[in-house]
Design an enzyme around this catalytic site. Structure first.
Site, PDB file in Angstrom:
ATOM      1  N   LYS A   1      -2.476   6.057  -4.457  1.00 19.46           N
ATOM      2  CA  LYS A   1      -3.809   6.853  -4.145  1.00 19.46           C
ATOM      3  C   LYS A   1      -3.261   8.172  -4.711  1.00 19.46           C
ATOM      4  O   LYS A   1      -2.259   8.730  -4.750  1.00 19.46           O
ATOM      5  CB  LYS A   1      -3.843   6.930  -2.485  1.00 19.46           C
ATOM      6  CG  LYS A   1      -3.774   5.659  -1.849  1.00 19.46           C
ATOM      7  CD  LYS A   1      -3.995   5.808  -0.480  1.00 19.46           C
ATOM      8  CE  LYS A   1      -3.725   4.480   0.327  1.00 19.46           C
ATOM      9  NZ  LYS A   1      -2.509   4.481   0.992  1.00 19.46           N
TER      10      LYS A   1
ATOM     11  N   ASP B   1       0.666  -1.219  -0.030  1.00 20.80           N
ATOM     12  CA  ASP B   1       0.014   0.130   0.122  1.00 20.80           C
ATOM     13  C   ASP B   1       0.795   1.273  -0.058  1.00 20.80           C
ATOM     14  O   ASP B   1       1.562   1.338   0.917  1.00 20.80           O
ATOM     15  CB  ASP B   1      -1.127  -0.113   1.204  1.00 20.80           C
ATOM     16  CG  ASP B   1      -1.845   1.222   1.301  1.00 20.80           C
ATOM     17  OD1 ASP B   1      -2.840   1.084   0.651  1.00 20.80           O
ATOM     18  OD2 ASP B   1      -1.295   2.265   1.816  1.00 20.80           O
TER      19      ASP B   1
ATOM     20  N   TYR C   1       3.067   9.863   0.227  1.00 15.63           N
ATOM     21  CA  TYR C   1       4.076   9.143   1.025  1.00 15.63           C
ATOM     22  C   TYR C   1       5.503   9.717   0.183  1.00 15.63           C
ATOM     23  O   TYR C   1       6.368   9.523   1.237  1.00 15.63           O
ATOM     24  CB  TYR C   1       3.922   7.850   1.140  1.00 15.63           C
ATOM     25  CG  TYR C   1       2.830   7.305   1.571  1.00 15.63           C
ATOM     26  CD1 TYR C   1       1.562   8.400   2.200  1.00 15.63           C
ATOM     27  CD2 TYR C   1       2.059   6.055   1.845  1.00 15.63           C
ATOM     28  CE1 TYR C   1       0.400   8.015   2.809  1.00 15.63           C
ATOM     29  CE2 TYR C   1       0.955   5.609   2.089  1.00 15.63           C
ATOM     30  CZ  TYR C   1      -0.063   6.460   2.598  1.00 15.63           C
ATOM     31  OH  TYR C   1      -1.204   6.018   3.174  1.00 15.63           O
TER      32      TYR C   1
ATOM     33  N   HIS D   1      -7.815   9.338  -2.020  1.00 15.44           N
ATOM     34  CA  HIS D   1      -7.410   9.347  -0.686  1.00 15.44           C
ATOM     35  C   HIS D   1      -8.275  10.195   0.311  1.00 15.44           C
ATOM     36  O   HIS D   1      -8.261   9.826   1.486  1.00 15.44           O
ATOM     37  CB  HIS D   1      -6.031  10.382  -0.729  1.00 15.44           C
ATOM     38  CG  HIS D   1      -4.841  10.040   0.295  1.00 15.44           C
ATOM     39  ND1 HIS D   1      -3.539   9.345   0.055  1.00 15.44           N
ATOM     40  CD2 HIS D   1      -5.129   9.298   1.508  1.00 15.44           C
ATOM     41  CE1 HIS D   1      -2.961   8.974   1.157  1.00 15.44           C
ATOM     42  NE2 HIS D   1      -3.886   8.901   2.081  1.00 15.44           N
TER      43      HIS D   1
END
Ligand code: NDP
Length: 297
Positions: free
Chosen positions: A84, A50, A55, A117
């Site tokens: 995402k 994931d 990130y 998201h």
């Protein structure tokens, strides 16, 4: 696929491995740790990874995937990769270019699952599925009313396959889970182990989930670690937990989640730990009209 894994069927016919590996990296951790962790995770047998644009580790995840494919450890089709779409790219015309940039960083032709998201409409994602750039589409951080709105949208082509939300022993999401099950939507749990307690997002005075004494007792009784029991509790309720770690021994341990069962009495005891406590309440977004946590679930 690794024999250790189990799978959950999605409402579009694809299968998601029942344990995922989280790749969020707190700012203070060097980026090289993300590459190392993704390599270790695939090496340990984790197949569901994931990640997310926001990130800023997609490149490292992509490098790890490619090196493991080249080394013959896995084939692309053995892996289930989620990424995402971040809030800055929610305008429909930005969705596909943003996905294409993620694919480039990940060095992939497609991702298995693409998530919104935070709550917005799904239309532009449907086109990415039609173009073969994603196998499945889903949402993240939607409350049941926001899900309901999507499901009732005239002309909806693809139902979201999952809703990825914070879910753990202190926030067991029983109502949202029942709602998702009634709509054949899989609930994917983040923060399943009580989050990494990111300094920038989590109140450092919040309770440490894995230190809970009741969890500790159930773990001791089952001769497993609190982390494994916390993951198993979710799995047995039909939730797909994500678990993050930078440590190989923890990654390997987390895969033991498929090797034991909690009794109905233990499940009931663990149900009792719920206190609707959210580690990541993202209160800085609370003024937004789509802020998801004003609803009970
Ligand atoms: P988790 O709840 O998965 O993990 C928390 C901590 O648990 C880890 O940092 C690790 O700490 C510890 N841990 C892991 N395995 C073990 C073990 N076997 N024994 C003991 N401790 C263990 O944290 P995250 O907050 O990272 O959430 C997981 C993933 O969910 C993220 O990485 C991200 O991919 C996703 N996510 C999605 C969000 C969204 O909005 N959709 C929001 C937040 C996360 P240590 O190494 O110190 O032992």
């Amino acid at each position: 696929m690794s024999s250790k894994q189990q799978f959950v069927k999605l409402n579009d016919g694809h299968f998601i491995p029942a344990l995922g590996f989280g790749t969020y990296k707190p700012q203070e951790v060097p980026i090289s740790k993300s590459l190392e962790a993704a390599n270790l995770a695939i090496g340990a047998g984790l197949r569901h990874i994931d990640t997310a644009y926001v990130y800023h580790v997609e490149e490292e995840v992509g490098q790890a995937i490619q090196s493991k494919i080249k080394a013959g450890v896995v084939k692309r089709e053995d892996l289930f990769i989620t990424t995402k779409l971040w809030c800055t790219c929610f305008r429909p015309e930005l969705v596909r270019p943003s996905l294409e940039k993620s694919l480039k960083r990940l060095q992939l032709d497609y991702v298995d699952l693409y998530l919104i998201h935070y709550p917005i409409p799904l239309k532009a994602l449907e086109k990415c599925k039609d173009a073969g750039l994603v196998k499945s589409i889903g949402v993240s951080n939607f409350n049941h009313k926001q899900l309901e709105r999507i499901l009732n949208k005239p002309g909806l082509k693809y139902k979201p396959v999952c809703n990825q939300v914070e879910c753990h022993l202190y926030l067991n999401q029983s109502k949202l889970l029942d709602y998702c099950k009634s709509k054949d939507i899989v609930l994917v749990a983040y923060g399943a182990l009580g989050t990494q307690r990111y300094k920038e997002w989590v109140d450092q005075n919040s309770p440490v989930l894995l230190h809970d004494p009741v969890l500790y007792d159930v773990a001791k009784k089952n001769k497993r670690s609190p982390a494994l029991v916390a993951l198993r509790y979710l799995l047995q309720r039909g939730v797909v937990p994500l678990a993050q770690s930078f440590k190989e021994n923890e990654m390997k341990e987390n895969l033991q989640v498929f090797e034991f069962q909690l009794s109905p009495e233990d499940m009931k005891t663990l149900d009792g730990l719920n206190k609707n406590f959210r580690y990541l309440s993202t209160e800085s977004f609370a003024d937004h009209p789509e802020y998801p946590y004003s609803e009970e679930y």
